[in-house]
Scaffold this motif. Structure first.
Motif, PDB file in Angstrom:
ATOM      1  N   LEU A   7      29.548  36.940  31.831  1.00 23.82           N
ATOM      2  CA  LEU A   7      30.026  37.016  30.449  1.00 23.82           C
ATOM      3  C   LEU A   7      31.403  36.375  30.311  1.00 23.82           C
ATOM      4  O   LEU A   7      31.668  35.641  29.347  1.00 23.82           O
ATOM      5  CB  LEU A   7      30.082  38.470  30.000  1.00 23.82           C
ATOM      6  CG  LEU A   7      28.762  39.131  29.588  1.00 23.82           C
ATOM      7  CD1 LEU A   7      28.989  40.596  29.249  1.00 23.82           C
ATOM      8  CD2 LEU A   7      28.142  38.403  28.405  1.00 23.82           C
ATOM      9  N   LEU A  55      33.093  38.070  23.863  1.00 26.95           N
ATOM     10  CA  LEU A  55      32.469  37.974  25.180  1.00 26.95           C
ATOM     11  C   LEU A  55      33.451  38.325  26.289  1.00 26.95           C
ATOM     12  O   LEU A  55      33.105  39.019  27.252  1.00 26.95           O
ATOM     13  CB  LEU A  55      31.910  36.566  25.401  1.00 26.95           C
ATOM     14  CG  LEU A  55      30.666  36.179  24.603  1.00 26.95           C
ATOM     15  CD1 LEU A  55      30.302  34.725  24.879  1.00 26.95           C
ATOM     16  CD2 LEU A  55      29.505  37.100  24.952  1.00 26.95           C
ATOM     17  N   GLY A  59      32.995  41.457  28.766  1.00 25.85           N
ATOM     18  CA  GLY A  59      32.961  41.243  30.210  1.00 25.85           C
ATOM     19  C   GLY A  59      34.052  42.011  30.928  1.00 25.85           C
ATOM     20  O   GLY A  59      33.829  42.554  32.013  1.00 25.85           O
TER      21      GLY A  59
END
Length: 531
Positions: A7, A55, A59
């Motif tokens: 990610l 993202l 992550g």
């Protein structure tokens, strides 16, 4: 952890369309298209930025949870292995060293898992994709980046070999310093009694200075790796910028597929060049985390290694029954035990019978194996040969955990926690009536009274009485094992402690290891240990 790294790598790769949109907007402005020509690229650029931030945040959260879970698992394995070691295991790590590894050094695993591993994954994926994006516009710029990129991991690898050694040495120094400090704090009364305060302070000062030197060595290596990275990345970006600038001026009319780079493609290449080195920069920033993390992982692995002498029944749940246990008889036959690889056994063919409810003194010179015998009776280790039985049950690896629930141990120096007398008797055991044994053995004290760490506020005799209250608080105890209970007490306090011990042992079997002839004389029988 791998999904979190992917990610974060995807978030970094979103810079490619962002750079393309930014270059397109600048090129349109340069052509005089005005604000109308940049609205769509600007909107798409903003959406890509929001997606990139989402993202990256997702992550990061996933990586943090995975790293914390992995660290908790490593600590659990190390603690379980330590708990499975017998107290008679000569290879047990020092308590200060184990505490340093589990508390301080283990935290170095977190940045290793949280920063280094995702950075390593990004360093593999992101530069490759960016290089492919650059090569679509200019093979010369891509060649410059391809030439500069290997110099960074090569320099980090060379520096990293030394960094790992330095981090391992620093971890050992930290553990040794903690073990030394804990040992000296425990022996502070003895140090004062022998007027060794200055000598001890000098030793601690030397250990602290050695730790400072190790720490500075690690920092020097970290700064060296950072300098190498910045040097090669700056040179790579500068060379790309020089090429693109001279190409736009017409002085280097080669290195492209179409013969000429426009303003948009040139700006796109320039925007990707620094981003090409960002994952390598992140990897270098986490390179010291790698060295410290791997050293910490090795320290935890050493703690989690299989013990040379395991605690019988470790990991087996004790009998949950709280029914009262009658006094238990003890039967010892042909007992043989040696410490580690010692040539001469401590106990060689020893045999003894103790009737239920009997009070027995183990009497003999130092080193004859009295404390070792008590530890074997308590199921803290299994003999090399011979047998031990409590009541009708033989002491084996399968029965040790249950039998230990029937035994109480009173050591030479019982530990007292900074808590109330009630909590010191219960020790977290649910359902125990702490008030009754406190009233019986410490009648002048309120169960809610707080005491300091190590028994601050209690005399030596009162500390022993508190330990005896712990022993008799559980109704399941049928045997009391006491190791030199009067060894550090004056005559009057020892006499008082003897009376407390006999009172606590009423209705239970009592085995005492002692050098005190007065205490031994108060027992029903004396078993003389062979010298």
């Amino acid at each position: 952890m791998h999904r979190a790294g992917l990610l974060q790598a995807a978030a970094a790769l979103l810079w490619v369309p962002q750079a393309a949109l930014l270059a397109l907007a600048v090129a349109r402005l340069a052509r005089g298209e005005g604000m109308a020509g940049v609205l769509v690229p600007a909107a798409l650029l903003g959406l890509a930025g929001l997606l990139r931030a989402a993202l990256d945040a997702m992550g990061g959260r996933m990586a943090f949870r995975a790293a914390r879970s992995a660290l908790a698992g490593l600590r659990h394995d190390a603690l379980r292995a330590l708990a499975a070691r017998s107290p008679l295991d000569a290879g047990r790590p020092a308590s200060g060293l184990a505490a340093a590894a589990l508390a301080e050094q283990a935290e170095a695993v977190l940045p290793y898992l949280l920063r280094y591993r995702p950075a390593r994954l990004r360093a593999v994926l992101v530069p490759l994709v960016l290089l492919l994006a650059v090569v679509t516009q200019s093979w010369m710029a891509a060649l410059i980046l391809l030439f500069a990129a290997p110099l960074i991991p090569l320099s980090m690898a060379l520096v990293g070999l030394r960094a790992k050694e330095a981090s391992e040495a620093q971890m050992l120094e930290v553990g040794g310093m903690n073990a030394l400090l804990l040992d000296r704090l425990r022996g502070l009364p003895t140090i004062r009694a022998f007027d060794a305060v200055e000598a001890t302070a000098g030793r601690l000062r030397a250990a602290a200075e050695a730790l400072r030197g190790r720490t500075m060595a690690v920092l020097r290596i970290a700064f060296l790796s950072s300098a190498a990275l910045e040097l090669f990345s700056a040179l790579g970006v500068a060379m790309v910028a020089v090429y693109v600038g001279f190409h736009l001026l017409g002085m280097l009319p080669f290195g492209t597929w179409s013969g000429w780079l426009g303003l948009g493609p040139a700006l796109f290449v320039l925007l990707l060049a620094p981003a090409f080195f960002d994952p390598l920069r992140d990897l270098a920033a986490a390179w010291h985390d790698r060295a410290a993390g791997e050293a910490a992982l090795e320290a935890l692995a050493r703690l989690a290694a299989a013990p040379t002498l395991a605690l019988p029944g470790a990991g087996v749940d004790p009998d949950p029954s709280t029914a009262a246990t009658p006094p238990l008889a003890l039967a010892v036959s042909a007992l043989v035990f040696r410490h580690g690889a010692a040539a001469r056994p401590v106990l060689d063919g020893f045999a003894m019978q103790v009737a239920a409810g009997e009070r027995v003194a183990l009497f003999g010179p130092s080193g004859c194996g009295k404390s070792t015998l008590l530890a074997l009776l308590a199921g803290l280790a299994l003999p090399e040969s011979g047998s031990i039985a409590l009541g009708e049950v033989a002491l084996t690896a399968e029965s040790a955990a249950v039998l230990r629930g029937r035994i109480a141990w009173v050591g030479q120096q019982p530990h007292v926690f900074a808590a109330s007398l009630r909590d010191n008797v219960r020790l977290g055991r649910a359902g125990l009536d702490a008030a009754a044994p406190i009233a019986r053995l410490l009648p002048a004290h309120d169960p809610a009274r707080r005491v300091g760490e190590g028994g601050l506020g209690l005399s030596g005799g009162e500390t022993l009485r508190l330990a005896l209250a712990r022993a008799i608080a559980a109704p399941t105890v049928g045997v009391i094992l006491a190791d030199e209970p009067t060894a550090h007490l004056d005559r009057a306090t020892a006499a008082d402690a003897t009376e407390a011990l006999l009172a606590a042992a009423a209705g239970r079997t009592l085995v005492v290891a002692t050098h005190d002839p007065v205490l031994a004389a108060r027992m029903d029988r004396i078993v003389r240990m062979p010298a």
